[in-house]
Design a protein around this motif. Sequence first.
Motif, mmCIF file in Angstrom:
data_model
loop_
_atom_site.group_PDB
_atom_site.id
_atom_site.type_symbol
_atom_site.label_atom_id
_atom_site.label_comp_id
_atom_site.label_asym_id
_atom_site.label_seq_id
_atom_site.Cartn_x
_atom_site.Cartn_y
_atom_site.Cartn_z
ATOM 1 N N VAL B 245 0.839 -1.198 0.000
ATOM 2 C CA VAL B 245 0.000 0.000 0.000
ATOM 3 C C VAL B 245 0.877 1.252 0.000
ATOM 4 O O VAL B 245 0.578 2.239 -0.662
ATOM 5 C CB VAL B 245 -0.942 0.005 1.221
ATOM 6 C CG1 VAL B 245 -1.827 1.234 1.205
ATOM 7 C CG2 VAL B 245 -1.796 -1.248 1.226
ATOM 8 N N ARG B 246 1.994 1.197 0.727
ATOM 9 C CA ARG B 246 2.923 2.344 0.737
ATOM 10 C C ARG B 246 3.423 2.626 -0.673
ATOM 11 O O ARG B 246 3.515 3.768 -1.083
ATOM 12 C CB ARG B 246 4.140 2.020 1.595
ATOM 13 C CG ARG B 246 3.881 2.119 3.040
ATOM 14 C CD ARG B 246 5.117 2.547 3.811
ATOM 15 N NE ARG B 246 4.697 2.763 5.171
ATOM 16 C CZ ARG B 246 4.696 1.812 6.089
ATOM 17 N NH1 ARG B 246 5.162 0.619 5.818
ATOM 18 N NH2 ARG B 246 4.238 2.052 7.287
ATOM 19 N N PHE B 247 3.730 1.566 -1.413
ATOM 20 C CA PHE B 247 4.276 1.761 -2.762
ATOM 21 C C PHE B 247 3.214 2.210 -3.761
ATOM 22 O O PHE B 247 3.532 2.513 -4.898
ATOM 23 C CB PHE B 247 4.963 0.478 -3.251
ATOM 24 C CG PHE B 247 6.271 0.219 -2.554
ATOM 25 C CD1 PHE B 247 7.330 1.092 -2.723
ATOM 26 C CD2 PHE B 247 6.433 -0.861 -1.716
ATOM 27 C CE1 PHE B 247 8.527 0.884 -2.074
ATOM 28 C CE2 PHE B 247 7.630 -1.072 -1.068
ATOM 29 C CZ PHE B 247 8.681 -0.204 -1.240
ATOM 30 N N LEU B 248 1.940 2.210 -3.324
ATOM 31 C CA LEU B 248 0.907 2.794 -4.179
ATOM 32 C C LEU B 248 0.760 4.278 -3.889
ATOM 33 O O LEU B 248 -0.065 4.957 -4.495
ATOM 34 C CB LEU B 248 -0.442 2.102 -3.960
ATOM 35 C CG LEU B 248 -0.595 0.689 -4.502
ATOM 36 C CD1 LEU B 248 -1.997 0.171 -4.229
ATOM 37 C CD2 LEU B 248 -0.314 0.639 -5.991
ATOM 38 N N GLY B 249 1.524 4.790 -2.918
ATOM 39 C CA GLY B 249 1.492 6.216 -2.641
ATOM 40 C C GLY B 249 0.622 6.618 -1.456
ATOM 41 O O GLY B 249 0.383 7.805 -1.250
ATOM 42 N N TYR B 250 0.100 5.636 -0.691
ATOM 43 C CA TYR B 250 -0.707 5.987 0.483
ATOM 44 C C TYR B 250 0.176 6.050 1.718
ATOM 45 O O TYR B 250 1.039 5.188 1.906
ATOM 46 C CB TYR B 250 -1.791 4.933 0.720
ATOM 47 C CG TYR B 250 -2.820 4.857 -0.370
ATOM 48 C CD1 TYR B 250 -3.892 5.740 -0.390
ATOM 49 C CD2 TYR B 250 -2.729 3.904 -1.375
ATOM 50 C CE1 TYR B 250 -4.853 5.667 -1.396
ATOM 51 C CE2 TYR B 250 -3.669 3.828 -2.384
ATOM 52 C CZ TYR B 250 -4.729 4.709 -2.387
ATOM 53 O OH TYR B 250 -5.672 4.645 -3.380
#
Lengths: 259, 363
Positions: B245-250
């Motif tokens: 999820v972090r690597f999706l920008g959240y």
Amino acid sequence: MSVPALKAGQVDTRHGTILYLEDVSVSFDGFKALNNLSLYIGAGELRCLIGPNGAGKTTLMDVITGKTRPDSGSVFFGQTIDLLQMDEPAIAQAGICRKFQKPSVFETLSVFENLELALATDKGVWATLFARLNGTQRERIEQVLETIGLTGHRSRPAGILSHGQKQWLEIGMLLMQEPQVMLVDEPVAGMTHQEVERTAELLLSLRGERSIIVVEHDMEFVRSIAQRVTVLHEGTVLTEGSMDEVQNDPRVIQVYLGD
Amino acid sequence: MLLNGLKNDKVMASVLAALAAISLIVPLCNLLFAPDSPLYFSAYTVSLIGKYLTFALLGMSLDLVWGYCGILALGQGAFFALGGYVMGMYLMRQIGSRGVYGDPVLPDFMVFLDWKELPWYWHGFDQFWLAALMIVLVPGLLAFVFGWLAFRSRVTGVYLSIITQALTYALMLAFFRNEMGFGGNNGLTDFKDILGFNIQSDAVRACLLMASGITLILALLISRRVINSKLGRVVTAVRDQEMRVRFLGYRVENFKLWVFVFAAMLAGMAGALYVPQVGIINPSEFSPLNSLEVVIWVAVGGRGTLYGAIVGAVLVNYAKTLLTGWAPEIWLFFLGAAFILVTVLLPDGLLGFWRRHPKEQKQ
């Protein structure tokens, strides 16, 4: 000759290079995963990274995406954006996105919802709470579903897809983020011959519009897409060139086949 | 807007209907029928059901954090107790000069400790609006500070569970001290009025049950709306693949923090509704065991459904009422056994089991 002016928020690629890695070193408990590695990726380039296990390919991706902090060196996105000052979400929002080696889709969410989460939009908490898809965004998701051939599976949970389909869904999630740089770790592992061909076509069609770095062990696949190939060995760049040049380089042969 | 799509969610709709029926019928039967009528509910039953409803709200708040966000918080009871203490402070100030020592301003325990004036943090709590605000703000603020520190440093899993236990334990020790100014050991009790009405009267008890029911229904509808939003999907994704999820920008920590604070506020409201119905709040409400019990309610009912936590809270507490009356010494064994059996045999809880079965038959 005058240099074209830069728009606000635009990545400065006026020198034709989108990623600058210089003298990057990373060590884990004394083991040097990356050793003074320098690498430049051109804007719109499709670059393949190969190298034996432990050469530092995944660590390199970890450094670019903010997962691992290097001990020394510098990493710039365009000429002005220092990636070492940013964390994972900030780097992703700036336009560098990543597909993982092991497909990591959200298994309890549907295929459509997986793409929806990846959609490039305001990713703040409140904006997300009140987010509703508009017509263009819906169309965009439909488009990507079509591209990755999962239109018929849109409402199914991602967990029940086949391995190859999960790989495609993850590529679709990359596309949804509309990144400038795509880092693609082993995209064709576990795919059928046909799926491999379609993946190659897809990556080739994106070239120019986006910069793509592909890590892959499947040499046939690499040959089918590569313009330039970089060989990593023991955390540093061994050589760089076209597939033919690289394959005929005696050092590369030695690294792969041993003494 | 809150009712969107309820038609397709049969279990949720049934739970909501049952809650609405309970909140209306029980108080009305208590007020309208004579004590010898078969339709009469005693004042004891009214308080008991009102108490169950506040527990249900507490359980549901934990389900948001645990079932959806994947954070096994073992200190949810702390927010419940804080909300309860805020309400207790308001109720203490309503006693006025009717206390044992007859001081018009100071609660009895302060007179007993020979305090000369009200501590600064007790000022304004004679106003209901301020107390009502603090019921959500105090737990919310604690959750915000605690969560901000924990999630930002990426404390997860069992470590986070342990520090949430430590949090509630530390608060318990602090509230036991007389110097804290919350009545120490004895806590706050001997309440007389709420909003000017006698807290012991049947009508007020009926209203408190109704208020608990309505709060629970609203909280359930709003939580359901949150879970069905994109934020709900992000949070579910965090539970399953946080790194991705972090690597999706959240910013994962902000999402966790939002849910954690929201749930703490709901728990605070539950505590505030609980205290006037049981007539006392003391530091044992901060006991780590209480928070562990909440985890069991949610596990028994079924995680990640919201209504599962509600049904679990009511069932386990009903069993507790029966068993502690009949054979108090076996209650904890029963609780432990229930937890083990549910974990091993029904990992989705009772409602998860019930919900899955009709589906399988259809296919």
